[in-house]
Design an enzyme around this catalytic site. Structure first.
Site, short mmCIF file in Angstrom:
data_model
loop_
_atom_site.label_atom_id
_atom_site.label_comp_id
_atom_site.label_asym_id
_atom_site.label_seq_id
_atom_site.Cartn_x
_atom_site.Cartn_y
_atom_site.Cartn_z
N SER A 162 6.04 4.25 -6.08
CA SER A 162 5.43 5.49 -5.59
C SER A 162 4.62 6.10 -6.73
CB SER A 162 6.50 6.49 -5.18
OG SER A 162 7.07 7.11 -6.33
N ASP A 163 3.69 6.98 -6.41
CA ASP A 163 3.10 7.78 -7.47
C ASP A 163 4.15 8.79 -7.93
OD1 ASP A 163 1.40 8.87 -9.32
OD2 ASP A 163 -0.30 9.03 -7.97
N TRP A 164 3.82 9.47 -8.99
CA TRP A 164 4.77 10.39 -9.66
C TRP A 164 5.35 11.41 -8.66
CZ3 TRP A 164 5.77 11.34 -15.12
CH2 TRP A 164 6.44 12.53 -15.37
N ALA B 297 6.08 11.18 -5.69
CA ALA B 297 5.50 11.18 -4.34
C ALA B 297 6.57 11.05 -3.26
CB ALA B 297 4.45 10.09 -4.19
#
Ligand code: BGC
Length: 796
Positions: free
Chosen positions: A299-301, A303
């Site tokens: 995942s992005d940070w 997310a």
């Protein structure tokens, strides 16, 4: 489209050769391509053997990534990572840089955890790691995939030396709106150019062999369509039809996956109402089932935890949705680590889902050789080696776009400046600022290695170079912007800048310009504060007093060369009308000054071309050349308006032209190129042949290009086409081929562009790639305004 018509379309599909209305062939659809490195039987046997020994908590540990060291997003977790690593509960870490720091955690994971599974360290390596190269948007402006490969390769070499075998790059988001600050990390507005660059970045980092000691696994980001944020506001929703999603926004991701990308990063945005980080349609249906991706998705940070803000459930619910949809690893959200195991125990998630995610992560760890070589040798301290600096300079040389070079009365064209040039006044906040020239998102780059424009020009001109800063990036009334920005990175201290006295510094600059024969203005925006993530803007002009400075220096009557240093297309309309020479130089990195001087003095003939349209006004955004046609296309310019009512009711603005100030593909040279009439090897091809051709060409467009000037130069020859009779409306032009060609004065070369299914297809109403009987108009030339024309008939 109404259901009835979809149903009737389906029926017609059975009879394509009878009706000639709907053409698609199952054989023509792209097939999943397994990554041979991750699909190997041996590797998967090792993965399964290890998985069989793992407890549920150990499995969940592999799905967790923590940031230690510093934060590149909000809400860092600050946990006891040593203890977690010893329990096998840290699968991955980011922002841990250097042999010493990575080895510290690796020793704990490998020696103290029960199953000795190494940690996978990841890091943002955006345009080089220690050696900072030009920003990705600039690299795209080279239209040279080998340049991207070089940047990626050195990034991997240096990241590996710092204990990092996994880079959060390339960003392949299509960016059609420069209000969005992250356009700097992209390859611009076009899926064809973006896909070519995506493949090159992947190749440069991974070298087709993750096991090499200087290869790094990529994380292609941000899946998906993050660049389509409404109104250019970062993290905003994305809402677009499936055809645009697939045909434009997903294409570079597909190219990266086909090139063997080992991992992807899921994005913050929603896509048509479903958050990308819990989106089974993109993460499972498209990515895994259609494309055959067998790496893992991080995942992005934060997310996954942010899905709570998207209002799709509480913590346990959103974690489950993300995992089941296909997000295998939770970056810094600390949600998988706290809620997944209990949901498996209570039967809400099948353990098989966890197993599959773990398998995907372990496959990459094995392929990278981490189990055999978990540690990093302590190397010599980083030094800016001549080899890497030379590579950075060569890449930067190729990225600059000469927007304008009009002759000045009595002087001729200002560029190139002869080496013997007279007195030169260098002016502007970007002329001598090492940090700003490094560019945005260069967390591991060191400004002290940057050669500024001032020092590089002084090497050539000695005391014939005069200098004045002229102004800062922000003037009195908006200097407070900096204070509003809450940034916890190493530059936070800079937030308390003294408010500059613009009137005084501009007056000094004017005085300096008057003493010189020519003035070079180095203007742009603060790459450090105004570009990259969370840096959306509602205006695209020069910030602070820079515009006043430019106008004041132009008013001296001295010839002015404007060097624009920015990671996004800026609004340059005033400059285009008043300044004779403009060079778009982006953010060039460590060799900024040398590279800019190379081009200003003519040692290097500029060859870059715009990867994104430069607007006349911010209100045109999102502005891109591959627009769909309208029923009321506007012709001519605004001067027709008062006289010609026929021009009134057209798709146009009342107060501005539709076109770009400088269009996609645009870029001048110190020489000139001429294009002959293009030829086509077969002007008529049966549709069945195209549909059955897969990637093989069915015809070839050829064009003779000649250097008609007096110096050698490199032209980026571009091929555009338009499908004039498709069942789904197609853009007015689409790039479908390009080639960099270097020509001596007077030299001519033939450039050939093969065309086949890959170039001619589009998505029909059934969301299938197809080619139908039609006429393609074809243009070849040096920009998206190309005029040399040919055509291709695809017949029944
Ligand atoms: C960015 C990503 C980046 C990640 C880790 C996020 O905020 O969107 O591009 O890779 O942080 O630093």
């Amino acid at each position: 489209m109404k259901m009835t018509s979809i149903r009737s379309l389906r029926l017609l599909c059975l009879l394509p050769f009878v009706t000639g209305l709907t053409w698609f062939s199952a054989a023509a659809q792209p097939r999943p391509v397994p990554n041979p490195q991750l699909a190997s039987k041996d590797l998967n046997a090792r993965v399964d053997a290890l998985l069989n020994k793992m407890t549920l908590d150990e499995k969940v540990g592999q799905l967790v990534q923590f940031s230690a060291g510093y934060a590149t997003g909000p809400g860092a977790s600050n946990l006891k990572y040593d203890e977690l690593a010893a329990k096998g509960q840290v699968g991955s870490m980011l922002n841990v840089v250097g042999a010493e720091a990575t080895n510290h955690y690796q020793h704990i994971a490998v020696e103290k955890s029960r199953l000795h599974i190494p940690i996978l360290f990841g890091q943002d390596v955006i345009h080089g790691h220690r050696t900072t190269f030009p920003v990705p948007l600039a690299v795209a402006a080279s239209w040279d995939p080998e340049a991207a490969e070089t940047v990626a390769h050195f990034g991997a070499v240096e990241a590996r030396a710092d204990g990092i075998p996994w880079v959060f790059s390339p960003m392949v988001d299509i960016a059609r709106d420069p209000r969005w600050g992250r356009i700097i990390e992209s390859s611009g507005e076009d899926p064809y150019l973006g896909s070519a660059m995506a493949r090159a970045w992947v190749k440069g980092y991974q070298q087709g062999d993750l096991g090499k000691p200087d290869s790094a696994a990529v994380s292609v980001k941000h899946f998906a369509a993050y660049g389509g944020a409404i109104a250019g506001r970062d993290y905003n929703a994305v809402d677009m039809g499936e055809i645009t999603l697939r045909q434009v926004y997903l294409e570079p991701y597909r190219a990266a996956v086909e090139a063997g990308a080992a991992t992807l990063m899921s994005s913050f945005n929603t896509i048509n109402g479903i958050p990308a980080s819990a989106n089974a349609f993109t993460l499972t249906q498209i990515l895994r089932k259609e494309w055959g991706f067998d790496g893992f998705v991080v995942s992005d940070w934060g997310a996954v935890a942010e899905l709570i803000n998207h209002s799709i459930g509480d913590g346990p619910t959103v974690a489950r949705k993300a995992l089941v949809a296909g997000v295998d690893m939770d970056m810094e959200g600390n949600l998988y680590g706290t809620v997944i195991a209990s949901q498996v125990r209570s039967g809400k998630i099948s353990e098989g889902v966890v197993d599959e995610a773990v398998r995907r992560i372990l496959r990459v760890k094995f392929a990278l050789g981490l189990f055999d070589h978990p540690y990093t040798a302590q190397g010599p301290a980083y030094d800016a080696t001549p080899e890497r600096r030379a590579a950075a300079r060569k890449v930067a040389d190729e990225t600059f776009v000469l927007l304008k070079n009009d002759p000045v009365e009595g002087v001729g064209a200002l560029l190139p400046l002869a080496a013997k040039a007279k007195k030169v006044a260098l002016i502007g906040p970007l002329a001598d600022n090492q940090r700003e020239l490094l560019g945005a998102w260069a967390v591991t780059g060191d400004p002290k290695y940057v050669v500024t424009l001032r020092s590089a020009l002084a090497e050539r001109l000695g005391d014939r170079l005069l200098y004045a800063q002229g102004c800062d990036f922000l003037s009195g009334e908006d200097a407070n912007v900096l204070k509003r920005v809450s940034f916890s990175g190493p530059d936070a201290a800079d937030a308390h800048l003294p408010i500059p006295d613009d009137a005084k510094t501009i007056a000094e600059a004017v005085k300096t310009a008057k003493q010189a024969d020519v003035a070079i203005l180095a203007l742009g925006e603060s790459t450090n504060w105004m570009e990259g993530e969370a840096s959306s803007r509602t205006t695209l002009g020069f910030t602070g007093a820079q515009q006043q400075l430019l106008e004041a220096v132009v008013a001296t009557g001295k010839p002015v060369i404007l060097v624009v240093l920015a990671g996004r297309p800026l609004e340059l309309k005033w400059a285009a009308n008043h300044v004779p020479a403009i060079l778009e130089a982006w953010s060039p990195g460590v060799e900024a000054g040398h590279a800019v001087a190379d081009v200003l003095f003519g040692d290097v003939n500029p060859s870059g071309k715009l990867p994104a349209s430069l607007p006349r006004a911010v209100g045109q955004e999102p502005l891109y050349y591959a627009q769909l046609p309208t029923g009321r296309p506007a012709h001519g310019d605004l001067s027709h308006l008062p006289q010609n009512a026929g021009e009134k009711f057209m798709s146009r603005y009342m107060d501005e032209e539709n076109s770009a100030l400088y269009p996609f593909g645009w870029g001048l040279s110190y020489t000139r190129f001429s294009y002959a009439q293009p030829t086509i090897s077969r002007a008529e091809v049966p549709v069945r042949e195209v549909l059955g051709s897969h990637s093989k060409p069915v015809t070839t467009v050829g064009v003779d290009v000649r250097n008609t000037g007096s110096v050698a130069g490199t032209e980026v020859v571009q091929l555009y086409l338009r499908n004039t009779a498709a069942s789904v409306e197609q853009p007015v032009r689409e790039l479908k081929g390009f080639a960099r060609v270097t020509l001596a004065p007077g030299e001519q070369k033939r450039v050939e562009f093969p065309l086949g299914f890959d170039e001619l297809n589009f998505y029909n109403a059934e969301i299938k790639r197809t080619v139908e009987p039609t006429t393609y108009k074809i243009w070849v030339g040096g920009s998206s305004l190309a005029t040399a024309e040919a055509s291709l008939q695809v017949v029944e």
